[in-house]
Design a protein around this motif. Structure first.
Motif, mmCIF file in Angstrom:
data_model
loop_
_atom_site.group_PDB
_atom_site.id
_atom_site.type_symbol
_atom_site.label_atom_id
_atom_site.label_comp_id
_atom_site.label_asym_id
_atom_site.label_seq_id
_atom_site.Cartn_x
_atom_site.Cartn_y
_atom_site.Cartn_z
ATOM 1 N N GLY A 53 1.235 9.724 -5.484
ATOM 2 C CA GLY A 53 1.335 10.928 -4.848
ATOM 3 C C GLY A 53 0.979 11.211 -3.562
ATOM 4 N N ASP A 54 0.419 10.102 -2.793
ATOM 5 C CA ASP A 54 -0.127 10.401 -1.296
ATOM 6 C C ASP A 54 1.108 9.766 -0.472
ATOM 7 N N LEU A 55 1.903 10.677 -0.614
ATOM 8 C CA LEU A 55 3.226 10.604 0.065
ATOM 9 C C LEU A 55 3.276 10.404 1.571
ATOM 10 N N GLN A 56 2.590 11.170 2.338
ATOM 11 C CA GLN A 56 2.653 11.108 3.959
ATOM 12 C C GLN A 56 2.055 9.832 4.384
ATOM 13 N N ARG A 80 0.800 -1.107 -0.004
ATOM 14 C CA ARG A 80 0.107 0.177 0.029
ATOM 15 C C ARG A 80 0.824 1.232 -0.241
ATOM 16 N N CYS A 81 1.894 1.148 0.665
ATOM 17 C CA CYS A 81 3.052 2.283 0.725
ATOM 18 C C CYS A 81 3.524 2.657 -0.662
ATOM 19 N N TRP A 82 3.738 1.492 -1.469
ATOM 20 C CA TRP A 82 4.232 1.514 -2.740
ATOM 21 C C TRP A 82 3.051 2.002 -3.724
ATOM 22 N N ASP A 98 12.978 -0.260 -0.131
ATOM 23 C CA ASP A 98 13.048 0.224 -1.255
ATOM 24 C C ASP A 98 11.709 1.243 -1.631
ATOM 25 N N SER A 99 10.377 0.758 -0.950
ATOM 26 C CA SER A 99 9.246 1.443 -1.131
ATOM 27 C C SER A 99 9.465 2.827 -0.469
ATOM 28 N N ARG A 100 10.236 2.926 0.721
ATOM 29 C CA ARG A 100 10.312 4.270 1.304
ATOM 30 C C ARG A 100 11.563 5.009 0.553
ATOM 31 N N GLY A 101 12.188 4.435 -0.036
ATOM 32 C CA GLY A 101 13.136 5.117 -0.871
ATOM 33 C C GLY A 101 12.655 6.029 -1.756
ATOM 34 N N LEU A 102 11.403 5.413 -2.711
ATOM 35 C CA LEU A 102 10.779 5.967 -3.488
ATOM 36 C C LEU A 102 9.907 7.119 -2.949
ATOM 37 N N VAL A 103 9.301 6.927 -1.785
ATOM 38 C CA VAL A 103 8.678 8.326 -1.173
ATOM 39 C C VAL A 103 9.485 9.167 -0.703
ATOM 40 N N ASN A 104 10.724 9.006 -0.043
ATOM 41 C CA ASN A 104 11.530 10.050 0.043
ATOM 42 C C ASN A 104 12.295 10.827 -0.952
ATOM 43 N N LEU A 105 12.238 10.001 -2.037
ATOM 44 C CA LEU A 105 12.744 10.603 -3.426
ATOM 45 C C LEU A 105 11.821 11.521 -3.857
ATOM 46 N N LYS A 106 10.567 11.216 -3.919
ATOM 47 C CA LYS A 106 9.283 12.020 -4.504
ATOM 48 C C LYS A 106 9.114 13.160 -3.560
ATOM 49 N N LEU A 107 9.605 13.015 -2.152
ATOM 50 C CA LEU A 107 9.407 14.251 -1.239
ATOM 51 C C LEU A 107 10.586 15.140 -1.354
ATOM 52 N N GLY A 108 11.684 14.955 -2.012
ATOM 53 C CA GLY A 108 12.907 15.688 -2.329
ATOM 54 C C GLY A 108 13.956 15.619 -1.214
ATOM 55 N N ARG A 109 13.564 14.378 -0.475
ATOM 56 C CA ARG A 109 14.606 13.962 0.708
ATOM 57 C C ARG A 109 15.612 13.268 0.253
ATOM 58 N N THR A 110 16.457 13.560 -0.749
ATOM 59 C CA THR A 110 17.493 12.670 -1.273
ATOM 60 C C THR A 110 18.459 11.897 -0.217
ATOM 61 N N ALA A 111 18.886 12.691 0.790
ATOM 62 C CA ALA A 111 19.784 12.040 1.532
ATOM 63 C C ALA A 111 19.111 10.839 2.229
ATOM 64 N N ASP A 112 17.934 10.949 2.637
ATOM 65 C CA ASP A 112 16.826 9.886 3.128
ATOM 66 C C ASP A 112 16.636 8.708 2.288
ATOM 67 N N ALA A 113 16.611 9.131 1.092
ATOM 68 C CA ALA A 113 16.202 8.124 -0.135
ATOM 69 C C ALA A 113 17.587 7.466 -0.221
ATOM 70 N N LEU A 160 4.529 7.254 3.521
ATOM 71 C CA LEU A 160 5.377 7.210 4.244
ATOM 72 C C LEU A 160 5.115 6.540 5.675
ATOM 73 N N ALA A 161 3.653 6.735 6.273
ATOM 74 C CA ALA A 161 3.289 6.132 7.402
ATOM 75 C C ALA A 161 3.388 4.646 7.283
ATOM 76 N N ASP A 162 2.833 4.255 6.194
ATOM 77 C CA ASP A 162 2.728 2.684 5.707
ATOM 78 C C ASP A 162 4.019 2.151 5.818
ATOM 79 N N CYS A 163 4.913 2.651 5.037
ATOM 80 C CA CYS A 163 6.289 2.285 5.003
ATOM 81 C C CYS A 163 7.121 1.999 6.494
ATOM 82 N N ASN A 164 6.986 3.161 7.221
ATOM 83 C CA ASN A 164 7.500 3.062 8.620
ATOM 84 C C ASN A 164 6.909 2.228 9.516
ATOM 85 N N LEU A 165 5.558 1.773 9.273
ATOM 86 C CA LEU A 165 4.681 0.768 10.185
ATOM 87 C C LEU A 165 5.298 -0.708 9.699
ATOM 88 N N ALA A 166 5.447 -0.768 8.448
ATOM 89 C CA ALA A 166 5.907 -2.095 7.748
ATOM 90 C C ALA A 166 7.386 -2.398 8.409
#
Length: 464
Positions: A365-368, A357-359, A389-404, A371-377
């Motif tokens: 584009g429902d990024l927040q 569901r995170c993916w 990998d999925s959370r990397g995509l979320v952070n990439l789309k959020l512009g958080r490149t270091a976290d991605a 992120l909550a789904d990936c963190n819980l997983a």
């Protein structure tokens, strides 16, 4: 010790003692048998692999001209494929040449290659060994039956509809542990895939047929020439994998012409590999495939079967999860999330469903919420590489490149063959001002469609 391991060990031991396998011995007069399989109609695939059926027919006809007793089969179910292999093994005589050609879908699991029948039901990793046919075991059985020369020609390194159900990347094929005096040729490099095109003939088989028809060259040289021909024709985009332990002289067509000094076969020089011209790097934005229409989804046999099961039992969480996976792979994300929602309501700690569901949320584009789904997983299952990998995509789309980059690196440490994680890390590195070309190029070598897949998530390879 597993059944497959016992077969492999027996194959290696027997291969050391087969009569006629010594250096310089010949197989020109040996019996030659072949099993040719073209699996084109996989119900789980979006279209028929016409090239698989056509290539199998062409290869079978050529092998017959070369003196092989050929059994050609198409669209084999698991039972039919098992029966065809049993017939093939029964025809192998001691000292003979035995060849298997397979065109269709292949998959690797636990560093072994499996050939898939058309009715394979693969949703999890264990399903691969249950429904697939282990290539190591096939070659081992050929050896146990007494074949002096074992040849496997495999055109199965396609991006297939099965792998993404339980992993985020297409892993291609694994190296084979072949008995002595064997030749194995894959149409693609280890761990790499090519897209399944809607073509009538594959380039690999076109090159293969041209080379095995050439008179007076060894089989090993013919397959080397095939490899070089594909490399040159694709400008190194497709690099077949060849493994040889052949010590017996054998040619597909005619006999091997020996030079006047009689020291060995006169090997025709291989085709030169075409060098890639130096070009200024140009980034061309990949365009995603169009999402399927409701009518196309309604005609999908896998979705229909799962929908029927859910209709019979609305509490069937397994079928809902599988249908959600199929919807997500086909980019019908809204429908996918409905199924994942239902699974998570029945089991709020289902880490796999939360990751999926995170993916799906990240892609829309429902990024927040993603992120909550990936963190819980990851809280439930910290070692779930797909969730990283999925959370990397979320952070990439959020512009958080270091976290991605951190998430993608963690996923790669757990799964070094993840083309999705490599590509994502390469894009994140570029956006942070570093050079991510190595990651991107490696990801593309494993999955030529990876840029198109990310474009479907709204992530462009090109960096302004």
């Amino acid at each position: 010790m597993s059944h497959f391991m016992r077969v492999a060990v027996a194959a290696l031991l027997i291969g050391l003692t087969i009569a006629g396998s010594g250096t310089g011995s010949r197989a020109a007069d040996a019996a030659k048998v072949a099993l040719v399989i073209g699996n084109a109609k996989y119900p789980d695939n979006e279209f028929v692999l016409n090239e698989a059926a056509n290539d199998a027919q062409d290869v079978a006809e050529e092998l017959k001209r070369d003196g092989f007793a050929v059994d050609r089969q198409t669209n084999l179910t698991g039972d039919a494929m098992r029966q065809a292999l049993d017939r093939f093994y029964a025809r192998i005589e001691r000292g003979s040449v035995a060849l298997i050609f397979f065109d269709g879908f292949g998959i690797q699991s636990n560093r072994q290659t499996y050939l898939l029948p058309v009715d394979a039901q693969i949703w999890t990793e264990p399903d691969v060994s249950r429904d697939g046919f282990n290539l190591d075991a096939i070659l081992g059985e050929m050896n146990v039956r007494g074949a002096a020369i074992k040849i496997a020609l495999v055109d199965a390194g396609r991006r297939n509809p099965f792998e993404r159900r339980f992993r985020r990347y297409s892993a291609g094929l694994a190296p084979v542990i072949a008995p002595s005096n064997s030749l194995v040729l894959y149409s693609t490099a280890l761990g790499a895939v090519v897209g399944s095109g809607k073509t009538d003939r594959s380039l690999f088989v076109t090159e293969l047929l041209r080379e095995i028809r050439a008179p007076n060259i060894s089989a090993e040289q013919a397959l080397t020439n095939t490899k070089n021909g594909v490399v040159g024709a694709t400008n190194r985009e497709q690099v077949p994998w060849l493994s040889s332990s052949l010590t017996t002289e054998f040619a597909f067509a005619g006999t091997i012409v020996r030079p006047p000094d009689g020291n060995g076969p006169d090997k025709t020089p291989s085709k030169p590999e075409l060098q890639k011209p130096e070009q200024q790097a140009v980034c061309k934005a990949a365009q995603p495939d169009a999402a399927p229409s409701p009518s196309e989804l309604a005609r999908d046999p896998v979705i229909n079967d799962l929908t029927r099961k859910i209709g019979a039992n609305p509490n069937d969480a397994v079928s809902r999860y599988k249908r959600g996976q199929v919807y997500a792979i086909k980019r019908a994300y809204a429908l996918a999330m409905q199924d994942f929602d239902a699974v998570i309501r029945s089991d709020p700690k289902d880490a796999e469903a939360l990751n999926n569901r995170c993916w799906a949320r990240a892609a829309t584009g429902d990024l927040q919420a993603a992120l909550a789904d990936c963190n819980l997983a990851l809280q439930i299952n910290p070692g779930l590489s797909d969730a990283l990998d999925s959370r990397g995509l979320v952070n990439l789309k959020l512009g958080r490149t270091a976290d991605a980059i951190k998430d993608y690196t963690g996923a790669i440490q757990r799964n070094p063959r993840s083309s999705s994680s490599l590509f994502g890390r390469g894009i994140a590195s570029r956006r942070s001002g570093s050079d991510g070309s190595m990651d991107i190029d490696l990801a593309k070598s494993m999955d030529p469609n990876i840029a198109k897949e990310f474009a479907g998530y709204g992530v462009a390879e090109c960096v302004p």
